[in-house]
Design a protein around this motif. Structure first.
Motif, PDB file in Angstrom:
ATOM      1  N   GLN A  96      16.474  14.397  84.975  1.00 48.08           N
ATOM      2  CA  GLN A  96      15.059  14.628  85.250  1.00 48.08           C
ATOM      3  C   GLN A  96      14.454  15.747  84.423  1.00 48.08           C
ATOM      4  O   GLN A  96      13.884  16.708  84.942  1.00 48.08           O
ATOM      5  N   LEU A  97      14.590  15.596  83.111  1.00 46.17           N
ATOM      6  CA  LEU A  97      14.036  16.605  82.225  1.00 46.17           C
ATOM      7  C   LEU A  97      12.548  16.334  82.018  1.00 46.17           C
ATOM      8  O   LEU A  97      12.127  15.186  81.967  1.00 46.17           O
ATOM      9  N   SER A  98      11.787  17.407  81.875  1.00 48.71           N
ATOM     10  CA  SER A  98      10.388  17.239  81.470  1.00 48.71           C
ATOM     11  C   SER A  98      10.382  16.726  80.034  1.00 48.71           C
ATOM     12  O   SER A  98      11.373  16.841  79.319  1.00 48.71           O
ATOM     13  N   GLU A  99       9.254  16.179  79.611  1.00 48.53           N
ATOM     14  CA  GLU A  99       9.126  15.692  78.231  1.00 48.53           C
ATOM     15  C   GLU A  99       9.490  16.792  77.226  1.00 48.53           C
ATOM     16  O   GLU A  99      10.192  16.545  76.256  1.00 48.53           O
ATOM     17  N   THR A 100       9.000  17.992  77.502  1.00 54.07           N
ATOM     18  CA  THR A 100       9.217  19.109  76.582  1.00 54.07           C
ATOM     19  C   THR A 100      10.690  19.453  76.491  1.00 54.07           C
ATOM     20  O   THR A 100      11.239  19.632  75.414  1.00 54.07           O
ATOM     21  N   LYS A 101      11.318  19.545  77.658  1.00 52.82           N
ATOM     22  CA  LYS A 101      12.730  19.898  77.706  1.00 52.82           C
ATOM     23  C   LYS A 101      13.566  18.805  77.027  1.00 52.82           C
ATOM     24  O   LYS A 101      14.477  19.090  76.250  1.00 52.82           O
ATOM     25  N   ALA A 102      13.232  17.556  77.315  1.00 52.61           N
ATOM     26  CA  ALA A 102      13.966  16.442  76.711  1.00 52.61           C
ATOM     27  C   ALA A 102      13.827  16.488  75.188  1.00 52.61           C
ATOM     28  O   ALA A 102      14.805  16.300  74.466  1.00 52.61           O
ATOM     29  N   ALA A 103      12.620  16.795  74.724  1.00 51.79           N
ATOM     30  CA  ALA A 103      12.407  16.882  73.274  1.00 51.79           C
ATOM     31  C   ALA A 103      13.234  18.017  72.673  1.00 51.79           C
ATOM     32  O   ALA A 103      13.840  17.869  71.617  1.00 51.79           O
ATOM     33  N   LEU A 158      11.746  13.797  50.271  1.00 49.47           N
ATOM     34  CA  LEU A 158      11.820  15.210  50.665  1.00 49.47           C
ATOM     35  C   LEU A 158      10.930  15.496  51.878  1.00 49.47           C
ATOM     36  O   LEU A 158      11.343  16.179  52.817  1.00 49.47           O
ATOM     37  N   GLU A 159       9.719  14.935  51.864  1.00 47.25           N
ATOM     38  CA  GLU A 159       8.797  15.163  52.992  1.00 47.25           C
ATOM     39  C   GLU A 159       9.302  14.480  54.268  1.00 47.25           C
ATOM     40  O   GLU A 159       9.188  15.029  55.357  1.00 47.25           O
ATOM     41  N   ASN A 160       9.850  13.284  54.107  1.00 51.24           N
ATOM     42  CA  ASN A 160      10.393  12.584  55.279  1.00 51.24           C
ATOM     43  C   ASN A 160      11.505  13.396  55.936  1.00 51.24           C
ATOM     44  O   ASN A 160      11.584  13.478  57.165  1.00 51.24           O
ATOM     45  N   VAL A 161      12.355  13.986  55.117  1.00 47.31           N
ATOM     46  CA  VAL A 161      13.483  14.742  55.672  1.00 47.31           C
ATOM     47  C   VAL A 161      13.019  16.071  56.259  1.00 47.31           C
ATOM     48  O   VAL A 161      13.551  16.537  57.266  1.00 47.31           O
ATOM     49  N   SER A 162      11.992  16.665  55.649  1.00 42.20           N
ATOM     50  CA  SER A 162      11.578  17.989  56.137  1.00 42.20           C
ATOM     51  C   SER A 162      10.623  17.926  57.324  1.00 42.20           C
ATOM     52  O   SER A 162      10.486  18.909  58.060  1.00 42.20           O
ATOM     53  N   LEU A 163      10.011  16.760  57.562  1.00 39.42           N
ATOM     54  CA  LEU A 163       9.004  16.672  58.639  1.00 39.42           C
ATOM     55  C   LEU A 163       9.525  17.086  60.030  1.00 39.42           C
ATOM     56  O   LEU A 163       8.877  17.879  60.718  1.00 39.42           O
ATOM     57  N   PRO A 164      10.691  16.588  60.470  1.00 41.20           N
ATOM     58  CA  PRO A 164      11.162  17.013  61.800  1.00 41.20           C
ATOM     59  C   PRO A 164      11.379  18.523  61.880  1.00 41.20           C
ATOM     60  O   PRO A 164      11.219  19.116  62.946  1.00 41.20           O
ATOM     61  N   LEU A 165      11.692  19.130  60.756  1.00 43.01           N
ATOM     62  CA  LEU A 165      11.916  20.584  60.749  1.00 43.01           C
ATOM     63  C   LEU A 165      10.591  21.324  60.935  1.00 43.01           C
ATOM     64  O   LEU A 165      10.548  22.410  61.516  1.00 43.01           O
ATOM     65  N   TYR A 166       9.519  20.710  60.450  1.00 43.12           N
ATOM     66  CA  TYR A 166       8.180  21.260  60.668  1.00 43.12           C
ATOM     67  C   TYR A 166       7.891  21.314  62.173  1.00 43.12           C
ATOM     68  O   TYR A 166       7.432  22.326  62.702  1.00 43.12           O
ATOM     69  N   TYR A 167       8.210  20.211  62.875  1.00 40.10           N
ATOM     70  CA  TYR A 167       7.971  20.178  64.322  1.00 40.10           C
ATOM     71  C   TYR A 167       8.882  21.145  65.070  1.00 40.10           C
ATOM     72  O   TYR A 167       8.590  21.527  66.198  1.00 40.10           O
ATOM     73  N   GLN A 168       9.968  21.521  64.420  1.00 38.94           N
ATOM     74  CA  GLN A 168      10.845  22.535  65.035  1.00 38.94           C
ATOM     75  C   GLN A 168      10.445  23.941  64.610  1.00 38.94           C
ATOM     76  O   GLN A 168      11.178  24.901  64.854  1.00 38.94           O
ATOM     77  N   LYS A 169       9.290  24.028  63.930  1.00 43.18           N
ATOM     78  CA  LYS A 169       8.706  25.312  63.550  1.00 43.18           C
ATOM     79  C   LYS A 169       9.588  26.112  62.588  1.00 43.18           C
ATOM     80  O   LYS A 169       9.591  27.346  62.603  1.00 43.18           O
ATOM     81  N   ILE A 170      10.314  25.402  61.764  1.00 40.67           N
ATOM     82  CA  ILE A 170      11.107  26.073  60.736  1.00 40.67           C
ATOM     83  C   ILE A 170      10.175  26.348  59.544  1.00 40.67           C
ATOM     84  O   ILE A 170       9.403  25.470  59.145  1.00 40.67           O
ATOM     85  N   PRO A 171      10.202  27.578  59.019  1.00 40.03           N
ATOM     86  CA  PRO A 171       9.277  27.931  57.931  1.00 40.03           C
ATOM     87  C   PRO A 171       9.438  27.000  56.719  1.00 40.03           C
ATOM     88  O   PRO A 171      10.520  26.504  56.445  1.00 40.03           O
ATOM     89  N   ARG A 172       8.325  26.822  56.015  1.00 42.89           N
ATOM     90  CA  ARG A 172       8.245  25.835  54.934  1.00 42.89           C
ATOM     91  C   ARG A 172       9.369  25.968  53.899  1.00 42.89           C
ATOM     92  O   ARG A 172      10.000  24.993  53.521  1.00 42.89           O
ATOM     93  N   LYS A 173       9.613  27.186  53.464  1.00 43.90           N
ATOM     94  CA  LYS A 173      10.587  27.391  52.407  1.00 43.90           C
ATOM     95  C   LYS A 173      11.974  26.911  52.857  1.00 43.90           C
ATOM     96  O   LYS A 173      12.673  26.187  52.147  1.00 43.90           O
ATOM     97  N   GLU A 174      12.305  27.305  54.080  1.00 40.10           N
ATOM     98  CA  GLU A 174      13.606  26.929  54.643  1.00 40.10           C
ATOM     99  C   GLU A 174      13.706  25.408  54.857  1.00 40.10           C
ATOM    100  O   GLU A 174      14.739  24.798  54.615  1.00 40.10           O
ATOM    101  N   ARG A 175      12.580  24.812  55.283  1.00 35.72           N
ATOM    102  CA  ARG A 175      12.523  23.352  55.465  1.00 35.72           C
ATOM    103  C   ARG A 175      12.860  22.627  54.180  1.00 35.72           C
ATOM    104  O   ARG A 175      13.652  21.700  54.162  1.00 35.72           O
TER     105      ARG A 175
END
Ligand code: ADP
Ligand code: MG
Length: 234
Positions: free
Chosen positions: A71-78, A101-118
């Motif tokens: 019974q995880l909330s949407e946020t927790k499950a994500a 490159l953009e396809n691979v880095s996109l999920p990292l954007y949603y994980q708030k990883i800085p651009r350079k590191e992404r």
């Protein structure tokens, strides 16, 4: 790593119930490479969706990396999905107007990883799947096998504990499938836990264990001598 205990799942509970998973017990250790086999409609994708926290069981328990998934909330499950799980699908699910490159880095954007590191991580993972020279191509400029490699790089970039693949070779010809399985085996050899859904015996034999589903029940679960995909390419 994964413990499923007496998992049940039905669809259309209120109208016309369809009992799809009927008491699944499954335990998968870290570093395993498990094939889930079964005819179309046997419940493979339903099981994978539960493992992937994309759907919840009606009853039973699921523990992932010692964390009870209940019974995880949407946020927790994500959050848990990002932390624990990588997904690979038959149809690649890449964004058509974005480069590899953009396809691979996109999920990292949603994980708030800085651009350079992404961008560094995305490049590293594209190198790992052998696509270091193709990072600026959009999906329409890549072959099926290459698209699936991008999808694998995207899944790996978040450093999941488990990779869940639903018919990853389903849209590929035999040679390309074996090439891709060689890559998946290599990733597994580096320690990643793998769950691969397939209805093809040759692909299942490239895993280390085969779990056979029939009408929502596990009818067979056996360790096998793994066929090395590398021996079947060229
Ligand atoms: P498999 O992946 O082994 O082919 P699935 O898990 O996709 O099997 O489906 C198992 C059964 O559940 C099938 O009869 C399918 O039609 C049904 N089913 C799957 N998803 C849904 C859904 N969202 N709603 C209703 N029925 C579904
Ligand atoms: Mg399916």
């Amino acid at each position: 790593m994964i413990q499923l205990n007496n998992i049940h799942k039905s669809y259309n509970l209120k109208t016309n119930p369809l009992h799809v998973l009927k008491g699944i017990n499954l335990s998968i250790e870290e570093g395993e490479m498990v094939a889930i086999m079964g005819a179309s409609g046997s419940g493979k994708s339903t099981l994978l969706n539960i493992l992937g926290m994309l759907d919840e069981a009606d009853s039973g328990t699921y523990t992932l990396d010692d964390t009870p998934i209940v019974q995880l909330s949407e946020t927790k499950a994500a959050q848990y999905r990002n932390k624990f799980l990588g997904f690979v699908f038959q149809s690649f699910n890449l964004i058509s107007y974005k480069t590899a490159l953009e396809n691979v880095s996109l999920p990292l954007y949603y994980q708030k990883i800085p651009r350079k590191e992404r961008l560094i991580k995305a490049k590293e993972n594209l190198d790992k799947v052998g696509l270091g020279e193709r990072i600026d191509h959009v999906p329409s400029e890549l072959s099926g096998g290459e698209k699936q490699r991008v999808a694998i790089a995207r899944a790996l970039a978040s450093e999941p504990k488990v990779l869940l693949a639903d018919e990853p070779t389903g849209a590929l010809d035999t040679k390309t499938s074996y090439d891709l399985m060689a890559l998946i085996q290599e990733i597994n050899e580096q320690g990643k836990t793998m769950v691969v859904i397939t209805h093809e015996h040759d692909i299942a034999n490239m895993c280390k264990r085969i779990v056979h589903l029939r009408d929502g029940v596990i009818v067979e679960d056996k360790k096998i001598k793994q066929v090395k995909a590398k021996d079947h390419v060229e």
